[in-house]
Write an enzyme that holds these catalytic residues in place. Sequence first.
Site, PDB file in Angstrom:
ATOM      1  N   PHE A 183     -63.168  11.607  88.261  1.00 23.61           N
ATOM      2  CA  PHE A 183     -63.337  12.437  89.228  1.00 23.61           C
ATOM      3  C   PHE A 183     -62.513  13.689  89.579  1.00 23.61           C
ATOM      4  CE2 PHE A 183     -60.854   9.177  91.454  1.00 23.61           C
ATOM      5  CZ  PHE A 183     -60.061  10.090  92.247  1.00 23.61           C
ATOM      6  N   CYS A 184     -62.556  14.525  90.221  1.00 24.36           N
ATOM      7  CA  CYS A 184     -61.780  15.753  90.318  1.00 24.36           C
ATOM      8  C   CYS A 184     -62.179  16.601  91.425  1.00 24.36           C
ATOM      9  CB  CYS A 184     -61.539  16.826  88.982  1.00 24.36           C
ATOM     10  SG  CYS A 184     -63.204  17.367  88.527  1.00 24.36           S
ATOM     11  N   THR A 185     -61.673  17.771  91.619  1.00 21.74           N
ATOM     12  CA  THR A 185     -61.912  18.576  93.166  1.00 21.74           C
ATOM     13  C   THR A 185     -63.413  18.717  93.104  1.00 21.74           C
ATOM     14  OG1 THR A 185     -59.915  19.371  92.964  1.00 21.74           O
ATOM     15  CG2 THR A 185     -61.123  20.484  94.495  1.00 21.74           C
ATOM     16  N   CYS A 190     -63.443  16.596  85.453  1.00 21.59           N
ATOM     17  CA  CYS A 190     -64.090  15.248  85.033  1.00 21.59           C
ATOM     18  C   CYS A 190     -65.497  15.537  84.259  1.00 21.59           C
ATOM     19  CB  CYS A 190     -64.565  14.537  86.410  1.00 21.59           C
ATOM     20  SG  CYS A 190     -65.421  15.302  87.708  1.00 21.59           S
ATOM     21  N   ILE A 211     -65.093  15.954  94.329  1.00 20.70           N
ATOM     22  CA  ILE A 211     -64.575  15.380  95.477  1.00 20.70           C
ATOM     23  C   ILE A 211     -65.100  16.151  96.683  1.00 20.70           C
ATOM     24  CG2 ILE A 211     -62.670  15.202  97.338  1.00 20.70           C
ATOM     25  CD1 ILE A 211     -60.802  14.972  94.451  1.00 20.70           C
TER      26      ILE A 211
END
Length: 246
Positions: A183-185, A190, A211
Amino acid sequence: MASAASVLNVSAYLFTPIADPAALRPVLRERAGDAGLRGTILLAEEGINLFLAGAPDAVRGFVDGLRVGFPALQTKESWSDAVPFGRLLVKVKREIIRMDRPEVRPQDGRAPAVSPATLRRWLDRGADDEGREVVLVDTRNAFEVDYGTFSGARDWRIERFTQFPDAASAHRDELDGKTVVSFCTGGIRCEKAALYLRDQGVGAYQLDGGILGWFAAEGNAHWDGDCFVFDEREALDPALSARAGA
């Protein structure tokens, strides 16, 4: 200054082949400028990545125009009381998110994704639908992670995304036999991270929407803290509002 919460902020990306990003640059620069938008648009042969803010109708109108050429483009929205960007930048890059691994090509096909609802179910029960342990891997830089992350997520303390492949290789044994969700912002890092992990034989997925997508769908569930964003708001809380004091 605009009145409270009257400025629409959007982030979006799409991995898709762009034959001539340099030719597209002035076209998008003119359209975004005419709409009074500020922020950043990145173009590369692998796709488009953008962060823009302005009047709601202007932002959505610009995005609608983009979807003529990029129909699969999906945006994430949040609101602020002022435009959190000083100017408009439209740049051509070698990658819209730099990994320095040219063999990782999400524009040719993305890694399997897991929706926020599915991941929420897995985290609530403590395992995926087949009973395997779920490991969350934070693909962001260490200073971003320090603002907030999923409870129990793996944080390999990388300083830039180009370090992710080596970090993943160093921690490869920790991921064997588990269901891994990167996961990432907003989802862009990702996408590449999950593809790289799968190339290494890891059963990896990406969190669809990142996110910010999780905040919109599931709020603060299984999350500790805020989410760093690369604009003047600094970080957003799980309600997608600028953190207190920002």
